[in-house]
Motif scaffolding. Structure first.
Motif, PDB file in Angstrom:
ATOM      1  N   VAL A  94      -8.513   3.991  -6.260  1.00  0.00           N
ATOM      2  CA  VAL A  94      -9.251   2.735  -6.179  1.00  0.00           C
ATOM      3  C   VAL A  94     -10.516   2.919  -5.347  1.00  0.00           C
ATOM      4  O   VAL A  94     -10.629   3.842  -4.532  1.00  0.00           O
ATOM      5  N   ALA A 137     -10.230  -3.940  -3.607  1.00  0.00           N
ATOM      6  CA  ALA A 137      -9.162  -3.171  -4.238  1.00  0.00           C
ATOM      7  C   ALA A 137      -8.420  -2.315  -3.226  1.00  0.00           C
ATOM      8  O   ALA A 137      -7.193  -2.175  -3.297  1.00  0.00           O
ATOM      9  N   THR A 162      -6.992  -2.679 -11.456  1.00  0.00           N
ATOM     10  CA  THR A 162      -7.273  -1.254 -11.648  1.00  0.00           C
ATOM     11  C   THR A 162      -6.133  -0.541 -12.352  1.00  0.00           C
ATOM     12  O   THR A 162      -6.272   0.639 -12.738  1.00  0.00           O
TER      13      THR A 162
END
Length: 358
Positions: free
Chosen positions: A265, A270, A356
Motif C-alpha cells: 500500500v 491506506a 487496494t
C-alpha cells in the motif's frame, strides 16, 4: 448439536441427494424470500435456480424433477376425479339399487394397484438411471476445488500439486472454466450444510469429519447462484455463493491474479487503514503478503474482485463494506463477525486500505 451429529452419522452418501434437487425448490425459495425481506437481494430470481439447467450434471435432475412433478399432478388429478365420482354416486337420494351395484369394485382395485405398481417401477428405474448419469462426469476432471462450509460462509481452496505456488484460498465465489468438468470436494467445519448450485448440479451434504464429492460443469459462461439448502442455524438463509463460469483464457487470468499476494500500500490513508486492519481484523482474516494470517474468517487478499459480500447478503461496494464492518450483527445476527465501532477517520482509512485489495 447432538441431533445434528446423529443426522450426520446417518447420511453417509451425500451423492444420493443429487437426483432430488428440483423437488426441494420450495425450501430454497422461502429461504431467499426471508433473506430478501431483511437485506438487499443481489442474486438471481429464485425461480431461475432450478427451472433452467446450464450443465450436464444438472439437466438430468431437472428432467427428473419435471417428470416426477407431472406424475404427481396426474395421480392427484385422477384421485380427485375418482373421489368426485364416488361422492356423486353415493349422494343422498340416489337409487338404492345403483348404490349397491358394487360387484365390480374389487376388480377396479386390482386394476388400479397393477397400473400404479408398473408406473412406480418405471419411475424408480428412471431415478436410478438419473443417479447413474450424474454420478461421474464423462471425462476425468483436471481441476479439483475444496469447499469447506462454515456457519455461515464458504471457504474455497484451489490447489495445484505440481506447483504449490498456484495454491490460494478465496471465499463465497467459485470460478470454473466453461465446458470442463470440475471436481468439488466438500467438507464442513461445524455442522451439516448442503452445497447446491441448481443450474449446474444437484445438492450434496457437507458433513463434519467426512469428505463428500460432486462435480459441476457449465455449458456456457455466466454467474450461477448457489445456496446452502440444509438448515444450519440462524443465518442459513444468508449462506449463498456464486459460481462464475469463464472461458479458459479468462479463468487462467483470474487464477493467476488470485494467486498473487496483496500489493504493497501507499498513501497515508491506506497505510493507516492497513495498521487498523492488523489491529482489529488480522486475528480472523488473512491478507496474503501481510502479517494478517487469521484462518477463522474469509481470506480477503482479493476482496474487491468479488461481486458479493457476507456470503451473498450484500453487493460488494465500499459503502456496503463499511456497513458490514460496523453492523455485521444487525445484518447477520449470531454470525462470528462482530460489529466494530469506527470513527469517521478510522472508517475512511479502512475503506482506503480495503480498496487496494483487488
Amino acid at each position: 448439536m447432538r441431533v445434528r451429529q446423529r443426522f450426520a452419522t446417518a447420511l453417509r452418501d451425500g451423492r444420493l441427494m443429487r437426483a432430488w434437487a428440483a423437488p426441494a425448490w420450495l425450501a430454497a425459495t422461502l429461504s431467499d424470500a426471508t433473506s430478501a425481506a431483511a437485506q438487499p437481494a443481489p442474486g438471481i430470481a429464485p425461480l431461475n435456480y432450478f427451472l433452467h439447467a446450464a450443465g450436464p450434471a444438472a439437466a438430468p435432475t431437472m428432467y427428473l424433477g419435471w417428470m416426477l412433478t407431472a406424475l404427481a399432478v396426474a395421480v392427484s388429478s385422477l384421485v380427485a376425479v375418482l373421489l368426485f365420482a364416488a361422492i356423486v354416486r353415493r349422494r343422498p337420494g340416489a337409487d338404492p339399487a345403483t348404490q349397491h351395484a358394487d360387484s365390480g369394485g374389487v376388480a377396479w382395485i386390482y386394476i388400479g394397484t397393477g397400473v400404479s405398481s408398473v408406473v412406480l417401477f418405471m419411475a424408480l428405474a428412471y431415478v436410478l438411471m438419473t443417479l447413474e448419469t450424474v454420478a461421474a462426469p464423462a471425462r476425468q476432471p483436471n481441476l479439483t476445488i475444496t469447499v469447506t462450509a462454515y456457519d455461515w460462509w464458504w471457504k474455497v481452496s484451489y490447489s495445484d500439486a505440481p506447483d504449490p505456488a498456484r495454491n490460494f484460498v478465496t471465499a463465497n465465489e467459485i470460478h470454473i472454466p466453461v465446458g470442463e468438468p470440475v471436481k468439488i470436494e466438500l467438507q464442513s467445519a461445524d455442522v451439516v450444510h448442503a452445497f447446491w448450485v441448481p443450474q449446474l448440479a444437484g445438492k450434496t451434504q457437507t458433513i463434519p469429519g467426512q469428505i463428500n464429492q460432486q462435480w459441476i460443469e457449465a455449458d456456457r459462461p455466466g454467474t450461477y447462484r448457489g445456496q446452502c439448502s440444509q438448515f444450519c442455524g440462524a443465518q442459513h438463509a444468508h449462506m449463498a455463493f456464486e459460481v462464475v463460469a469463464q472461458s479458459a483464457q479468462d479463468f487462467d487470468a483470474w487464477r493467476r491474479a488470485q494467486g498473487q499476494a496483496a500489493q504493497p500500500v501507499s498513501g497515508a490513508d491506506a497505510t493507516a487503514g492497513q495498521k487498523l486492519f492488523g489491529e482489529r481484523c488480522a486475528g480472523c482474516h488473512t491478507v496474503r503478503g501481510t502479517d494478517a494470517l487469521g484462518t477463522q474468517a474469509p481470506d480477503l487478499t482479493h476482496l474487491d474482485s468479488r461481486r458479493l459480500l457476507a456470503a451473498g447478503a450484500l453487493t460488494n461496494t465500499p459503502g456496503h463494506q463499511l456497513d458490514w464492518i460496523r453492523h455485521a450483527q444487525r445484518i447477520k445476527p449470531d454470525s462470528l463477525m462482530p460489529s466494530i465501532a469506527l470513527s469517521a477517520a478510522d472508517a475512511a482509512a479502512l475503506s482506503a486500505y480495503l480498496s487496494t485489495l483487488h
